[in-house]
Design a protein around this motif. Structure first.
Motif, short mmCIF file in Angstrom:
data_model
loop_
_atom_site.label_atom_id
_atom_site.label_comp_id
_atom_site.label_asym_id
_atom_site.label_seq_id
_atom_site.Cartn_x
_atom_site.Cartn_y
_atom_site.Cartn_z
N SER A 8 1.06 -1.30 0.13
CA SER A 8 0.03 -0.10 -0.03
C SER A 8 0.97 1.27 0.10
O SER A 8 0.33 2.18 -0.11
N TYR A 9 2.04 1.27 0.37
CA TYR A 9 3.01 2.33 0.45
C TYR A 9 4.49 2.01 -0.29
O TYR A 9 4.75 0.80 -0.37
N LEU A 10 5.16 3.17 -0.55
CA LEU A 10 6.45 2.94 -0.95
C LEU A 10 7.47 4.01 -0.29
O LEU A 10 6.63 5.08 -0.31
N GLN A 11 8.49 3.67 -0.10
CA GLN A 11 9.42 4.73 0.43
C GLN A 11 10.70 4.79 -0.47
O GLN A 11 11.10 3.90 -1.15
N VAL A 12 11.14 6.00 -0.54
CA VAL A 12 12.26 6.60 -1.30
C VAL A 12 13.15 7.52 -0.55
O VAL A 12 12.44 8.23 0.08
N SER A 13 14.38 7.47 -1.03
CA SER A 13 15.44 8.35 -0.46
C SER A 13 15.84 9.35 -1.57
O SER A 13 16.21 8.74 -2.64
N THR A 14 15.65 10.64 -1.30
CA THR A 14 15.89 11.47 -2.46
C THR A 14 17.47 12.05 -2.35
O THR A 14 18.09 11.66 -1.44
N GLN A 20 11.05 9.94 1.64
CA GLN A 20 9.36 10.14 1.35
C GLN A 20 8.80 8.82 1.24
O GLN A 20 9.37 8.08 0.71
N VAL A 21 7.62 8.81 1.77
CA VAL A 21 6.71 7.76 1.72
C VAL A 21 5.49 8.33 0.88
O VAL A 21 4.81 9.52 1.13
N TYR A 22 5.12 7.40 -0.07
CA TYR A 22 3.65 7.64 -1.06
C TYR A 22 2.84 6.60 -0.78
O TYR A 22 3.27 5.22 -0.57
N GLU A 23 1.62 6.82 -1.08
CA GLU A 23 0.48 5.61 -0.98
C GLU A 23 0.60 5.19 -2.70
O GLU A 23 0.77 5.93 -3.43
N THR A 40 4.76 -1.61 8.12
CA THR A 40 5.67 -2.68 8.30
C THR A 40 6.02 -2.73 6.72
O THR A 40 5.39 -2.80 5.83
N TRP A 41 7.46 -2.78 6.69
CA TRP A 41 8.03 -2.60 5.36
C TRP A 41 8.60 -4.04 4.74
O TRP A 41 9.24 -4.92 5.60
N ALA A 42 8.18 -4.46 3.72
CA ALA A 42 8.67 -5.74 3.16
C ALA A 42 10.03 -5.81 3.09
O ALA A 42 10.80 -6.91 3.08
N THR A 43 10.84 -4.82 2.46
CA THR A 43 11.98 -4.47 2.49
C THR A 43 12.47 -3.37 2.97
O THR A 43 11.81 -2.39 3.26
N TRP A 44 13.87 -3.23 3.29
CA TRP A 44 14.45 -1.77 3.79
C TRP A 44 15.91 -1.71 3.09
O TRP A 44 16.60 -2.39 3.34
N THR A 45 15.92 -0.58 2.08
CA THR A 45 17.16 -0.42 1.57
C THR A 45 17.54 1.19 1.64
O THR A 45 18.68 1.70 1.32
N SER A 46 16.93 1.86 2.44
CA SER A 46 17.10 3.21 2.76
C SER A 46 18.10 3.45 3.84
O SER A 46 18.22 2.77 5.04
N VAL A 47 18.91 4.47 3.68
CA VAL A 47 19.98 4.87 4.69
C VAL A 47 19.26 6.11 5.48
O VAL A 47 20.04 6.60 6.51
N ARG A 58 29.68 9.40 14.32
CA ARG A 58 30.03 10.70 14.80
C ARG A 58 30.27 11.77 13.62
O ARG A 58 29.94 13.03 13.91
N HIS A 59 31.09 11.44 12.87
CA HIS A 59 31.62 12.25 11.94
C HIS A 59 31.46 12.02 10.49
O HIS A 59 32.08 12.71 9.75
N ALA A 60 30.29 11.31 10.29
CA ALA A 60 30.06 10.92 9.00
C ALA A 60 29.20 12.09 8.22
O ALA A 60 28.45 12.93 9.07
N GLU A 61 29.64 12.31 7.14
CA GLU A 61 28.70 13.17 6.12
C GLU A 61 27.77 12.45 5.60
O GLU A 61 27.58 11.23 5.43
N LYS A 62 26.83 13.49 5.06
CA LYS A 62 25.53 12.55 4.40
C LYS A 62 25.91 11.55 3.53
O LYS A 62 24.97 10.43 3.11
N ALA A 63 26.57 11.81 2.59
CA ALA A 63 27.03 10.94 1.41
C ALA A 63 27.99 9.78 1.69
O ALA A 63 28.04 9.01 0.93
N ASP A 64 28.41 9.70 2.95
CA ASP A 64 29.26 8.71 3.51
C ASP A 64 28.72 7.27 3.34
O ASP A 64 29.42 6.40 3.08
N VAL A 65 27.35 6.96 3.79
CA VAL A 65 26.83 5.85 3.80
C VAL A 65 25.84 5.76 2.52
O VAL A 65 24.98 6.61 2.28
#
Length: 131
Positions: A8-14, A20-23, A40-47, A58-65
């Motif tokens: 019923s929903y999907l999530q994406v990382s921009t 962001q979560v969409y119906e 409840t998510w069937a999968t999880w691939t978002s950081v 502690r010292h990670a930048e947004k693009a590090d993971v």
């Protein structure tokens, strides 16, 4: 992109590091955090998200993971980062700066595995990564 267990929903990382979560199928963005928290998510691939705050050092930048994948059992999370590290966390890991239980450093010349986990746990990690 991840679908909820009931599709019923999907999530994406921009690209601007927002989750962001969409119906489905309407495509309407869901902004009610209380509703999002109950999905409840069937999968999880978002950081991104409250469920994975602990993967950020502690010292990670947004693009590090760069990537994440929850195991089929839903109890472990594997991440990959810019430093060639593959790390294992419990899932969810909502507390900041969680220590990893497994770490693999990869490079063209050297592979080192530092682990306190059993072979079964390591096989689950590699299975999650499709190695």
């Amino acid at each position: 992109m991840d679908f909820s267990a009931d599709s019923s929903y999907l999530q994406v990382s921009t690209g601007s590091y927002k989750r962001q979560v969409y119906e489905v199928p309407s495509g309407k963005q869901l902004v009610d955090q209380a509703v999002i928290d109950r999905i409840t998510w069937a999968t999880w691939t978002s950081v991104l998200g409250d469920e994975v705050i602990g993967i950020w050092s502690r010292h990670a930048e947004k693009a590090d993971v760069n990537c994440a994948c929850v195991s089929h059992s839903g109890i472990n999370l594997v991440t990959g980062d810019d430093f060639g590290m593959v790390k294992l966390f419990d899932f969810p890991c909502p507390e900041k700066f969680v220590r990893t239980s497994f770490c693999m450093v990869t490079s063209a010349v050297d592979i080192r595995i530092l682990s306190r986990f059993s072979r079964r746990h390591m096989m689950e990690i590699f299975s999650s990564l499709n190695l």
